[in-house]
Design a protein around this motif. Sequence first.
Motif, PDB file in Angstrom:
ATOM      1  N   ARG A 204      28.206 -51.665 -46.198  1.00  0.00           N
ATOM      2  CA  ARG A 204      28.140 -50.686 -46.959  1.00  0.00           C
ATOM      3  C   ARG A 204      29.153 -49.912 -47.454  1.00  0.00           C
ATOM      4  NH1 ARG A 204      24.091 -52.938 -46.880  1.00  0.00           N
ATOM      5  NH2 ARG A 204      22.093 -52.572 -46.265  1.00  0.00           N
ATOM      6  N   SER A 240      26.537 -47.872 -50.505  1.00  0.00           N
ATOM      7  CA  SER A 240      25.926 -46.716 -50.090  1.00  0.00           C
ATOM      8  C   SER A 240      25.735 -45.362 -50.966  1.00  0.00           C
ATOM      9  CB  SER A 240      26.279 -46.454 -48.529  1.00  0.00           C
ATOM     10  OG  SER A 240      25.537 -45.353 -48.145  1.00  0.00           O
ATOM     11  N   ALA A 261      26.587 -43.947 -44.192  1.00  0.00           N
ATOM     12  CA  ALA A 261      26.673 -45.113 -44.270  1.00  0.00           C
ATOM     13  C   ALA A 261      26.933 -45.848 -42.638  1.00  0.00           C
ATOM     14  CB  ALA A 261      28.000 -45.552 -45.194  1.00  0.00           C
ATOM     15  N   GLU A 264      23.420 -45.758 -41.393  1.00  0.00           N
ATOM     16  CA  GLU A 264      22.488 -46.627 -42.066  1.00  0.00           C
ATOM     17  C   GLU A 264      22.868 -47.740 -41.506  1.00  0.00           C
ATOM     18  OE1 GLU A 264      21.702 -48.732 -46.340  1.00  0.00           O
ATOM     19  OE2 GLU A 264      22.987 -46.886 -46.106  1.00  0.00           O
TER      20      GLU A 264
END
Length: 275
Positions: A204, A240, A261, A264
Amino acid sequence: MTSSNPTSPTTTAWTGMVSIDDTELAVTDTGGTGTPVVYLNGQFATQGYWRKVIAELGPGYRHITFDERARGKSKKSADYSFDTCVRDIDAILAARGITEKPILVGWSYGAVLGAHWTSRYPDGALGAVLVDGAFPYDWLDEAMELRIRKLFKRLSWILPLARPTGLAPRLTAQQQAESNIEIGKLSRVSALGPVLDAITVPVRYVVASGTSFGSRGDEQEKIRAGLDDALVRNPNIRVSAKVASNHGAILRKDFRAVADAVREIETMADTATTR
């Protein structure tokens, strides 16, 4: 502070020096049992730049930061090459006894390190967060190389004054210029494109906006746009967030986007495990 490599790394907090080759790197490991997050600094930055990101993520993660050779509290070396910096990541992981797959988070120069390490070791990491760096773009030509050399030559008188404050690395102006030129070559589409194409884990990007020190006009935005083709070719790579901060301020002002991020990446890893 421990003065050398610990003989039996544990999950307790630790700060000290890790011996590698002809140098020692200053390392901080918050310990704990959470997912390890390894932070890779900007070219001449120190581990202190990550304070806000680490605070935002909190103690649920095991945070590992370190100063690269001749940066921060780390010792000088005879070798400041990019490949050596990539290998130093392996040495830090081994010294701290990290056997779990980490998440790599790199800013600027550190983003290129993170991209290369993740590409070279497809099963080595859960994923990577690349912060305003690792953009495939042919920005280095003869004119730019000359400009870099002139810039660091002009700065040569002030660098020794800035070193005691930690604002400059213990590299000569010429060594810093050569490092910049090396990263320019590594960032060319022909060099970095295949590295990104080979990544098989989630990556990301957190992308900054505008200009910063050393850039002119829309140079940096053009460089950032170099990522577009890589996004099309490799579905593992996504942006991201595109944030308002410029390159130099992104870790200070948009640390939440970087932390998001990281979360994630971890969520994706957890989802893949439970399938």
